[in-house]
Design an enzyme around this catalytic site. Structure first.
Site, PDB file in Angstrom:
ATOM      1  N   ASP A   1     -55.595  52.271  36.781  1.00  0.00           N
ATOM      2  CA  ASP A   1     -55.353  53.407  35.887  1.00  0.00           C
ATOM      3  C   ASP A   1     -54.425  52.915  34.776  1.00  0.00           C
ATOM      4  O   ASP A   1     -53.412  52.266  35.065  1.00  0.00           O
ATOM      5  CB  ASP A   1     -54.685  54.537  36.692  1.00  0.00           C
ATOM      6  CG  ASP A   1     -54.689  55.867  35.947  1.00  0.00           C
ATOM      7  OD1 ASP A   1     -54.419  55.867  34.727  1.00  0.00           O
ATOM      8  OD2 ASP A   1     -54.950  56.900  36.589  1.00  0.00           O
TER       9      ASP A   1
ATOM     10  N   CYS B   1     -68.592  56.114  33.701  1.00  0.00           N
ATOM     11  CA  CYS B   1     -69.898  55.427  33.710  1.00  0.00           C
ATOM     12  C   CYS B   1     -69.847  54.245  32.745  1.00  0.00           C
ATOM     13  O   CYS B   1     -70.343  53.161  33.046  1.00  0.00           O
ATOM     14  CB  CYS B   1     -71.025  56.378  33.311  1.00  0.00           C
ATOM     15  SG  CYS B   1     -71.529  57.482  34.658  1.00  0.00           S
TER      16      CYS B   1
ATOM     17  N   HIS C   1     -63.546  60.472  41.427  1.00  0.00           N
ATOM     18  CA  HIS C   1     -62.685  59.305  41.573  1.00  0.00           C
ATOM     19  C   HIS C   1     -61.537  59.600  42.522  1.00  0.00           C
ATOM     20  O   HIS C   1     -61.053  60.719  42.591  1.00  0.00           O
ATOM     21  CB  HIS C   1     -62.152  58.823  40.215  1.00  0.00           C
ATOM     22  CG  HIS C   1     -61.449  59.871  39.399  1.00  0.00           C
ATOM     23  ND1 HIS C   1     -62.118  60.885  38.755  1.00  0.00           N
ATOM     24  CD2 HIS C   1     -60.139  60.062  39.124  1.00  0.00           C
ATOM     25  CE1 HIS C   1     -61.242  61.642  38.103  1.00  0.00           C
ATOM     26  NE2 HIS C   1     -60.026  61.175  38.323  1.00  0.00           N
TER      27      HIS C   1
HETATM   28 ZN   LIG Z   1     -69.986  59.095  35.118  1.00  0.00          ZN
END
Ligand SMILES: [Zn+2]
Length: 133
Positions: free
Chosen positions: A33, A10, A97
């Site tokens: 990443d 977030c 993800h």
């Molecule tokens: Zn989150």
């Protein structure tokens, strides 16, 4: 939009934590990443905080995978990889993800092969991928 305190993803999509963004729209965010399995290893996340991938509502779930489909050719061209693989595990960060991993051979899609990459190198790869657009 729901924001989860102390969720690293977030904070990344809100740009409170810097990341090597390669693409985003109003619903999804894709960034490199920093411990890639291979160069160009990308994380695609919904901007809305949901922990478990299969808790995402149907519409957004479809859109997430359509977004993965849209990004794959970009990653493929940007890295010169033969294919783009997908992994979803979700134990390390509690924000859904998808790992999109450029691959050149079988058995390469192994999280145990992830290792830290230099930030200069990450920045270069991000630029290369973004320039494919
Ligand atoms: Zn989150």
């Amino acid at each position: 939009m729901e924001i989860m305190e102390n969720c690293i993803f977030c904070k990344i999509k809100d740009k409170q934590i810097p990341s090597f963004e390669i693409w985003s729209d109003d619903k999804f965010y894709a960034f490199l990443d920093i411990n890639p399995i291979s160069p160009g290893h990308t994380l695609l996340i919904p901007k809305q905080h949901v922990d478990y991938l299969f808790d995402i509502d149907e519409k957004q779930y479809s859109e997430l995978f359509m977004t993965a489909r849209k990004l794959a050719p970009m990653l493929k061209r940007g890295t010169g990889a033969k294919r783009i693989g997908i992994i979803v595990e979700g134990f390390l960060v509690p924000h859904a993800h998808i790992h999109l991993v450029p691959l050149n051979q079988g058995n390469q899609l192994n999280p145990a092969n992830a290792k830290p990459m230099d930030k200069t190198e990450l920045a270069k790869i991000a630029e290369r991928i973004k320039n494919v657009l």
